[in-house]
Motif scaffolding. Structure first.
Motif, PDB file in Angstrom:
ATOM      1  N   ILE A   1       0.839  -1.208   0.000  1.00  0.00           N
ATOM      2  CA  ILE A   1       0.000   0.000   0.000  1.00  0.00           C
ATOM      3  C   ILE A   1       0.867   1.248   0.000  1.00  0.00           C
ATOM      4  O   ILE A   1       0.632   2.190  -0.762  1.00  0.00           O
ATOM      5  CB  ILE A   1      -0.969  -0.015   1.190  1.00  0.00           C
ATOM      6  N   PHE A   2       1.888   1.298   0.845  1.00  0.00           N
ATOM      7  CA  PHE A   2       2.770   2.467   0.890  1.00  0.00           C
ATOM      8  C   PHE A   2       3.565   2.629  -0.399  1.00  0.00           C
ATOM      9  O   PHE A   2       3.793   3.757  -0.851  1.00  0.00           O
ATOM     10  CB  PHE A   2       3.714   2.390   2.088  1.00  0.00           C
TER      11      PHE A   2
ATOM     12  N   PRO B   1       4.238   7.519  -4.507  1.00  0.00           N
ATOM     13  CA  PRO B   1       4.435   8.394  -5.669  1.00  0.00           C
ATOM     14  C   PRO B   1       3.262   9.344  -5.923  1.00  0.00           C
ATOM     15  O   PRO B   1       3.430  10.383  -6.549  1.00  0.00           O
ATOM     16  CB  PRO B   1       4.584   7.419  -6.844  1.00  0.00           C
ATOM     17  N   LEU B   2       2.090   9.013  -5.446  1.00  0.00           N
ATOM     18  CA  LEU B   2       0.925   9.859  -5.665  1.00  0.00           C
ATOM     19  C   LEU B   2       0.884  11.048  -4.723  1.00  0.00           C
ATOM     20  O   LEU B   2       0.085  11.962  -4.916  1.00  0.00           O
ATOM     21  CB  LEU B   2      -0.358   9.028  -5.487  1.00  0.00           C
ATOM     22  N   LEU B   3       1.730  11.059  -3.718  1.00  0.00           N
ATOM     23  CA  LEU B   3       1.707  12.113  -2.713  1.00  0.00           C
ATOM     24  C   LEU B   3       2.660  13.254  -3.022  1.00  0.00           C
ATOM     25  O   LEU B   3       2.948  14.051  -2.150  1.00  0.00           O
ATOM     26  CB  LEU B   3       2.062  11.529  -1.338  1.00  0.00           C
TER      27      LEU B   3
END
Length: 124
Positions: free
Chosen positions: A19-20, A25-27
């Motif tokens: 999950i991490f 990358p989306l953050l």
């Protein structure tokens, strides 16, 4: 039975790791601008102050919008406090050149000597 079963713990940790790995990358933070392409290499700096100019000519310091007239005062205070030594300017290639020139002038007036213009590498 005296042994602890660690299989469920390992399963949960692997799921969290996945999950991490997917969400990290989306953050990415910051404003989306269309950078011009150049053949220059990467800059080797530590956490410069980032000034972003979008296609409309609006100026942002970090994610905070700031008026061009107030930019000089903000930069002077930052220089006086010694918080940042380097500045990177990330300007959209469609923004008016005059805005970029005014931002560079304000940076120079504030006393910053190390200024970088952020571009993206050319595709070969």
């Amino acid at each position: 039975m005296a042994d602890i079963n660690v299989t469920p713990l390992v399963d949960v940790m692997l799921v969290l790791l996945i999950i991490f790995m997917i969400t990290a990358p989306l953050l990415s933070t910051g404003l989306e601008v269309d950078l011009p392409q150049t053949k220059a290499g990467d800059l080797k700096q530590k956490e410069p102050l980032l000034i972003v100019i979008n296609a409309k000519g609006e100026v942002f310091v970090g994610n905070k919008k700031i008026a061009l007239s107030a930019l000089g005062k903000f930069l002077a205070q930052t220089k006086k406090a010694g918080l940042k030594k380097d500045i990177n300017i990330k300007a959209d290639k469609r923004c008016p050149y005059g805005v970029v020139a005014k931002v560079l002038a304000e940076v120079k007036k504030a006393g910053f000597e190390s200024v970088g213009l952020v571009t993206k590498p050319e595709r070969t």
